[in-house]
Write a protein that holds these residues in place. Sequence first.
Motif, mmCIF file in Angstrom:
data_model
loop_
_atom_site.group_PDB
_atom_site.id
_atom_site.type_symbol
_atom_site.label_atom_id
_atom_site.label_comp_id
_atom_site.label_asym_id
_atom_site.label_seq_id
_atom_site.Cartn_x
_atom_site.Cartn_y
_atom_site.Cartn_z
ATOM 1 N N GLN A 1 -18.127 -11.388 -31.389
ATOM 2 C CA GLN A 1 -17.110 -12.352 -30.955
ATOM 3 C C GLN A 1 -17.825 -13.586 -30.396
ATOM 4 O O GLN A 1 -18.736 -13.456 -29.578
ATOM 5 C CB GLN A 1 -16.214 -11.750 -29.874
ATOM 6 C CG GLN A 1 -15.242 -10.710 -30.364
ATOM 7 C CD GLN A 1 -13.981 -10.684 -29.517
ATOM 8 O OE1 GLN A 1 -13.263 -11.675 -29.459
ATOM 9 N NE2 GLN A 1 -13.721 -9.553 -28.875
ATOM 10 N N ASN B 1 -7.180 -14.073 -27.909
ATOM 11 C CA ASN B 1 -7.107 -12.903 -28.795
ATOM 12 C C ASN B 1 -5.702 -12.315 -28.873
ATOM 13 O O ASN B 1 -5.483 -11.125 -28.623
ATOM 14 C CB ASN B 1 -8.129 -11.836 -28.384
ATOM 15 C CG ASN B 1 -9.547 -12.227 -28.778
ATOM 16 O OD1 ASN B 1 -9.731 -13.023 -29.687
ATOM 17 N ND2 ASN B 1 -10.526 -11.686 -28.093
ATOM 18 N N GLU C 1 -14.519 -18.504 -35.792
ATOM 19 C CA GLU C 1 -15.237 -17.662 -36.753
ATOM 20 C C GLU C 1 -16.170 -16.671 -36.052
ATOM 21 O O GLU C 1 -16.972 -17.055 -35.203
ATOM 22 C CB GLU C 1 -16.072 -18.540 -37.697
ATOM 23 C CG GLU C 1 -15.246 -19.377 -38.657
ATOM 24 C CD GLU C 1 -14.571 -18.529 -39.715
ATOM 25 O OE1 GLU C 1 -15.222 -17.651 -40.293
ATOM 26 O OE2 GLU C 1 -13.368 -18.751 -39.946
ATOM 27 N N PRO C 2 -16.087 -15.382 -36.416
ATOM 28 C CA PRO C 2 -17.037 -14.396 -35.898
ATOM 29 C C PRO C 2 -18.330 -14.422 -36.710
ATOM 30 O O PRO C 2 -18.443 -15.155 -37.701
ATOM 31 C CB PRO C 2 -16.291 -13.078 -36.096
ATOM 32 C CG PRO C 2 -15.483 -13.320 -37.342
ATOM 33 C CD PRO C 2 -15.080 -14.783 -37.302
ATOM 34 N N ALA D 1 -13.406 -11.045 -39.586
ATOM 35 C CA ALA D 1 -14.311 -10.008 -39.083
ATOM 36 C C ALA D 1 -14.306 -8.800 -40.014
ATOM 37 O O ALA D 1 -15.362 -8.220 -40.319
ATOM 38 C CB ALA D 1 -13.888 -9.591 -37.675
ATOM 39 N N ILE E 1 -15.331 -19.628 -27.683
ATOM 40 C CA ILE E 1 -14.000 -19.357 -27.144
ATOM 41 C C ILE E 1 -13.879 -19.912 -25.730
ATOM 42 O O ILE E 1 -12.876 -20.548 -25.377
ATOM 43 C CB ILE E 1 -13.713 -17.845 -27.161
ATOM 44 C CG1 ILE E 1 -13.527 -17.355 -28.606
ATOM 45 C CG2 ILE E 1 -12.475 -17.517 -26.333
ATOM 46 C CD1 ILE E 1 -13.380 -15.864 -28.734
ATOM 47 N N SER F 1 -8.319 -17.363 -30.577
ATOM 48 C CA SER F 1 -8.615 -15.986 -30.983
ATOM 49 C C SER F 1 -9.796 -15.928 -31.942
ATOM 50 O O SER F 1 -10.018 -16.853 -32.736
ATOM 51 C CB SER F 1 -7.395 -15.357 -31.674
ATOM 52 O OG SER F 1 -6.258 -15.389 -30.846
ATOM 53 N N THR F 2 -10.523 -14.814 -31.857
ATOM 54 C CA THR F 2 -11.499 -14.514 -32.890
ATOM 55 C C THR F 2 -10.742 -14.210 -34.182
ATOM 56 O O THR F 2 -9.708 -13.545 -34.161
ATOM 57 C CB THR F 2 -12.351 -13.306 -32.487
ATOM 58 O OG1 THR F 2 -13.038 -13.593 -31.260
ATOM 59 C CG2 THR F 2 -13.380 -12.985 -33.560
ATOM 60 N N ASP F 3 -11.237 -14.695 -35.291
ATOM 61 C CA ASP F 3 -10.586 -14.464 -36.584
ATOM 62 C C ASP F 3 -10.834 -13.014 -37.004
ATOM 63 O O ASP F 3 -11.860 -12.701 -37.622
ATOM 64 C CB ASP F 3 -11.136 -15.441 -37.625
ATOM 65 C CG ASP F 3 -10.352 -15.407 -38.934
ATOM 66 O OD1 ASP F 3 -9.718 -14.377 -39.221
ATOM 67 O OD2 ASP F 3 -10.393 -16.405 -39.675
ATOM 68 N N ASP F 4 -9.896 -12.124 -36.677
ATOM 69 C CA ASP F 4 -10.065 -10.698 -36.956
ATOM 70 C C ASP F 4 -9.992 -10.386 -38.440
ATOM 71 O O ASP F 4 -10.601 -9.418 -38.901
ATOM 72 C CB ASP F 4 -9.011 -9.890 -36.192
ATOM 73 C CG ASP F 4 -9.288 -9.861 -34.708
ATOM 74 O OD1 ASP F 4 -10.391 -9.454 -34.331
ATOM 75 O OD2 ASP F 4 -8.405 -10.256 -33.928
#
Length: 359
Positions: free
Chosen positions: A314, A171, A344-345, A189, A319, A183-186
């Motif tokens: 998340q 992240n 992808e979230p 999101a 992850i 990382s989570t794709d913010d």
Amino acid sequence: MDVDAQEPPATKVDGPKTGASRKTRSPAGSMRLSEIAALAGVSEATVSRVLNRKYGVAQKTRDQVEAALREVGYERSVKGEIVLILTPSLKGIIFSEMADEIETRLSPHGLRAVVCPVFPGTIAEQDYVEMLIDKGIAAAIFLSSSNTLRNSDPVAHQLLESRGVPFLTINGSFAAVEAPAISTDDWQAAELSVAHLHELGHRRIGMMAGPTGNIPADRRVEGYLTSMDSRGLTDAEDLVVRVHYSIDGGRSAADELLNAGATAIIASSDDMALGAYRAIRRRGLDVPGDVSVIGYNDTYMLEFTDPPLTSVRQPIEAIAELCTRTLVTMVQDRPVRTEETLVEPELRVRRSTGPVRSS
């Protein structure tokens, strides 16, 4: 890091230090690899893989070999087994869940996680690295630590680089540093949240974001502004409030957004969303009848909130799997891709979001 070089030769294993004799023990005071294999009921190649901390050995089989080694008195050094996880306070459920998931997945590879809670960017992070690096750590993970801050103090990751200790980040990544990042794709999101609320008829959609300079927070704001603009909602910048990730931060930000006429609120954490609940109810308003709320992280407790909170989840398992696979490859001194991987979230819709109320 060459893990093989840290182990004794694969042809023999030191025997008991007590001097007790065993009929399988060789006259030279050591046991052959074949004898350990026979004792564990596995092949010599499997014993070698366990000794050298190689992947590809089932946990049950690994346990058999480790039990045989203990039976003959072989004391296994932990040097080269430890993975340092640097993360914010474990009071945050998302961080404890992710650290636990990573530790569980590292274990079958002969690696053990040591979780060190640090406030991102403080001297504590550097202290943990300095204290443990001489113990022979195999690798390090920056889990939402200084890697989430723009212009953070580089000492901790520079020390790891100088000693040849591999590390990766979760992240957020360090600028100009060639290290894997997951990382989570913010941005996605934010798009999921805006799209859901827009479909419900909301146009005054507010965003409660983390502090400026926090990489995940900045990315969510970017995604929010892009999503709002693509739907012709050009006044979105007036509906962004930056606060700390906390219930109190969410309460104060929600007050600002309600004063600005927001009918829906996107929070950058579940704690912030619960703070918004408090602010909404203090005004005698209802969730979602008057104001819809979306959280972020999707921890297990959200089914028990009143009403159950819609939240962007998340992908912890994905992850952790990517993190483990990448880390094991690095520990084995094999090449890995260093560009950031976005996961992808998922939007989990519950009962805190509903159609906009007609004026």
